[in-house]
Design an enzyme around this catalytic site. Sequence first.
Site, PDB file in Angstrom:
ATOM      1  NE  ARG A 229      -4.269  -1.277  -0.148  1.00 38.82           N
ATOM      2  CZ  ARG A 229      -4.408  -2.233  -1.041  1.00 38.82           C
ATOM      3  NH1 ARG A 229      -3.396  -2.552  -1.831  1.00 38.82           N
ATOM      4  NH2 ARG A 229      -5.542  -2.908  -1.143  1.00 38.82           N
ATOM      5  CD  GLU A 258      -1.969   3.767  -5.593  1.00 35.29           C
ATOM      6  OE1 GLU A 258      -3.045   3.361  -6.084  1.00 35.29           O
ATOM      7  OE2 GLU A 258      -1.177   3.025  -4.969  1.00 35.29           O
ATOM      8  CG  HIS A 285      -2.331  -0.258  -6.919  1.00 32.71           C
ATOM      9  ND1 HIS A 285      -2.808   0.466  -5.851  1.00 32.71           N
ATOM     10  CD2 HIS A 285      -2.413  -1.566  -6.545  1.00 32.71           C
ATOM     11  CE1 HIS A 285      -3.171  -0.356  -4.870  1.00 32.71           C
ATOM     12  NE2 HIS A 285      -2.936  -1.595  -5.273  1.00 32.71           N
TER      13      HIS A 285
END
Length: 309
Positions: A229, A258, A285
């Site tokens: 994360r 992000e 991701h």
Amino acid sequence: MKTCLIIDLMHESITPLLEEVGWKVDYRPTINRQEIIQSIHKYEGLIVRSKTAIDQEIIEKATKLKWIGRAGAGLDQLDVALLEEKNIAVLNAPEGNRDALGEHAITILLTLLNKVHTADREVRQAKWDREGNRGVELMGKTVGIIGYGFMGQAFARRLQGFGVQVLAYDKYKTAYGDAFAQEASLAQIFEQADILSLHVPLTDETHFMITHEFLQNFKKDIFFLNTARGKNVSLKTLSEALASGKLKGAALDVLENEKIGKLTTDQQYYFDQLINSDRVVFTPHVGGWTFESYEKINQTLVSKIKALD
């Protein structure tokens, strides 16, 4: 018939899989938060990815909800404590994307060590620099893994054959050493690791757990890998550790923020430092995001839903 609401894009197999085990499916991947709040009272099941936070406002309206399925591994978008208080089962599917994550972690680590990202760019620009792209071998290194759940184990399994020592630390497990990793203390990882790989969920405890002070505990300067994360480590910490040399390089599948078009001023400053460094490899991701895992996540979730009946 029991009805399940799906509020995010899913592999097309989800509807027939759920129907096979007795569920009617309301597939609404474009539904917005307000529409969820207005309609959630009608459903016994809910499947989500990460678009919408399932918080008290939604949970209090979910008067018939028996379970919520997270199509993936992380549960940080769910108020797990409140869901448990309401006796709503929380299901996730780390088994569905662990293989994809393990392979991706190896990919970006080898890319970083062997400078594949810079070599590719330079050759495309008609620059043939062998010495400048001399790599570092993985063989003989010690890899420290923090978090030895499905993802940490998948990474460790794929490190076999590279001739590395793998040390795994997991605060919440005992007797978890296996054929792929040696159970270790954090102190042992600090002492021996050449490479650090994170595989922890995002919780209050792990939020920004990788700090300047944390990194200074490492005896060696290390390579850092994060496929867990983004908020486990700040952009500032990464940038400053790379500048100081404490991090020899970083392979990052996740970032503190992000939404990279909406960074704060401070975040943008440190992000700019990172993107201008040849010692950083980025991916958006996608560590557990393969064509195969997209379908396997459905199969995993539905098997767990069926087991509830």
